[in-house]
Design an enzyme around this catalytic site. Structure first.
Site, mmCIF file in Angstrom:
data_model
loop_
_atom_site.group_PDB
_atom_site.id
_atom_site.type_symbol
_atom_site.label_atom_id
_atom_site.label_comp_id
_atom_site.label_asym_id
_atom_site.label_seq_id
_atom_site.Cartn_x
_atom_site.Cartn_y
_atom_site.Cartn_z
ATOM 1 C CE LYS A 57 3.696 30.308 -31.872
ATOM 2 N NZ LYS A 57 5.157 30.278 -32.117
ATOM 3 C CE1 TYR A 287 -15.827 6.944 -14.148
ATOM 4 C CE2 TYR A 287 -14.870 9.056 -14.794
ATOM 5 C CZ TYR A 287 -15.832 8.074 -14.957
ATOM 6 O OH TYR A 287 -16.804 8.210 -15.906
HETATM 7 C C1 LIG Z 1 5.707 31.347 -31.395
HETATM 8 C C2 LIG Z 1 6.806 32.205 -31.925
HETATM 9 C C3 LIG Z 1 7.033 33.497 -31.410
HETATM 10 C C4 LIG Z 1 6.274 34.054 -30.216
HETATM 11 O O1 LIG Z 1 6.835 33.547 -29.020
HETATM 12 P P1 LIG Z 1 6.378 34.095 -27.585
HETATM 13 O O2 LIG Z 1 7.394 33.519 -26.654
HETATM 14 O O3 LIG Z 1 5.016 33.547 -27.320
HETATM 15 O O4 LIG Z 1 6.421 35.561 -27.652
HETATM 16 C C5 LIG Z 1 7.995 34.285 -32.029
HETATM 17 N N1 LIG Z 1 8.721 33.806 -33.078
HETATM 18 C C6 LIG Z 1 8.546 32.561 -33.561
HETATM 19 C C7 LIG Z 1 9.385 32.094 -34.698
HETATM 20 C C8 LIG Z 1 7.606 31.715 -32.996
HETATM 21 O O5 LIG Z 1 7.447 30.473 -33.471
#
Ligand SMILES: *Cc1c(COP(=O)(O)O)cnc(C)c1O
Length: 395
Positions: A57, A287
């Site tokens: 994702k 800045y």
């Molecule tokens: C993002 C996510 C993961 C992965 O989590 P990590 O801590 O990066 O391994 C697993 N399950 C769900 C439902 C998530 O949203």
């Protein structure tokens, strides 16, 4: 001069001949060998019956979803996890055939159409959502059952139906004609905490839900519960599949999990020196003149700033690597540029590479270092790099 590494053009990574790569002011390097290595390390701590879902994702936590997906699938992952429908479509459009679970909520007719059309697999978090999905599939006369994944809330208090109502919920979905339950899952809230108490309570609740579902005579397909931290912490949480994001990218979810497997950071952030000058003692920099030179200094301007994802809050705290040395950043970080103190390396040249995250020689700066300074987590650092930065794959 750049490195022992060689630029490679693969699939969706910026098609980069050497010249184009050298001409970049700033870029993200993706170490493809490290990515493969991490997947293999994770696979080694799973039983042969447990599958690996690589969570890609948010553009694979900023690493470039399509290329990461291709590599992790080759390296042994068999599922992909995304947050949204467009993220899933992007992978399908690139020709990826592996099963893709959408971890986020999907409710609208358009989303459900797209899921069916692109053969994505939605999370079903409530009876109401199950009915909506089923109705939309009915109206489009979708004829094979759509694989769906039931989400139970065992203590995260985010998506999902409460574990106490698991039996009823699963039974309802099971009876809907257009849906096929492919898995039942939940998500842990505290798997990165050295104290396992809450994680164990969630595990217990998940087990209670499974017992309820079994008691109704419903065949349980696949079960999953673990994110990166739980995968590293306890093999009892692995079930049929683990959903791993952060560890794939080579970072540990918590310091106490660092001795579990060997992970290598995949992402390196580089930029070039664009201008060098000497400033007199008492000269203000950037800045607001948040830095005043205490003595005569050699200053280098670097072509990267907060619009690329270098947090402005790291002003005067950031360190960078150049010629294998660690030097301080000085003055306010601006939108596209920042300044560093190169007084200790007087012959630095314009065009030289500065590493903001990654390794040079025996020096190393990680997303964990930034996260600690900013009181946040490495996850947020990684997905903060903007698309203005080309992603370059290196081997
Ligand atoms: C993002 C996510 C993961 C992965 O989590 P990590 O801590 O990066 O391994 C697993 N399950 C769900 C439902 C998530 O949203």
């Amino acid at each position: 001069m750049l490195s022992r590494k060689q630029a490679v053009s693969i699939a969706a990574y910026q098609q980069c001949d050497t010249y184009a790569w050298f001409s970049q002011r700033a870029w993200v390097e993706i170490d493809l060998n490290a990515l493969t290595h991490n997947v293999q390390q994770i696979k080694q701590c799973l039983s042969p019956d447990t599958q690996l879902m690589a969570v890609v994702k948010a553009d694979a936590y900023g690493h470039g979803a399509v290329s990461v997906a291709q590599i992790v699938l080759q390296a042994g992952a068999s599922w992909l996890g995304v947050a949204t429908v467009p993220e899933g479509i992007q992978l399908r459009e690139s020709g990826i055939k592996a099963p893709i679970l959408i971890l986020g909520a999907t409710h609208t007719r358009e989303q459900i159409h797209a899921i069916a059309q692109w053969q994505l697999q939605p999370t079903i978090g409530s009876p109401k959502q199950a009915l909506i999905v089923s109705n939309v599939l009915e109206t489009i006369q979708y004829n094979s059952p759509l694989p769906v994944h039931i989400k139970l809330d065992t203590g995260m208090s985010r998506l999902g139906t409460n574990w106490q109502e698991a039996g009823e919920f699963v039974q309802l979905v099971d009876r809907l004609p257009h849906l096929h339950i492919a898995s039942i899952y939940s998500h842990l809230a505290t798997a990165d905490n050295p104290d396992p108490a809450i994680m164990q309570q969630q595990h217990q609740r998940f087990e209670e839900a499974i017992a309820q579902i079994k008691a109704l005579g419903i065949k349980i397909p696949s079960l999953h519960l673990a994110n990166s931290a739980a995968t590293l912490a306890d093999s009892k949480l692995h079930y049929d599949l683990v959903r791993v994001g952060l560890a794939v990218y080579g970072l540990y979810p918590a310091p106490h999990l660092q001795n579990t497997i060997n992970l290598k950071p995949v992402l390196q952030l580089n930029a070039r020196v664009t201008h060098i000058k000497t400033i007199a003692a008492g000269t203000g920099v950037s800045y607001g003149h948040q830095f005043i030179a205490p003595n005569e200094m050699r200053l280098a301007v670097v072509g990267i700033g907060y619009a690329d994802g270098v947090p402005r809050n790291l002003t005067n705290k950031l360190q960078v690597l150049i010629r294998g040395q660690r030097v301080p950043q000085i003055g306010t970080i601006t939108m596209d540029q920042l300044m560093i103190d190169v007084t200790t390396i007087p012959d630095v040249q314009e065009g030289e590479v500065v590493t903001l995250l990654g390794e040079q020689g025996d020096q190393k700066i990680t997303a964990d270092d930034w996260a600690e300074e900013l009181k946040t987590i490495s996850w947020e650092i990684l997905c903060g790099f903007k698309h203005r930065l080309p992603r370059v794959g290196v081997i």
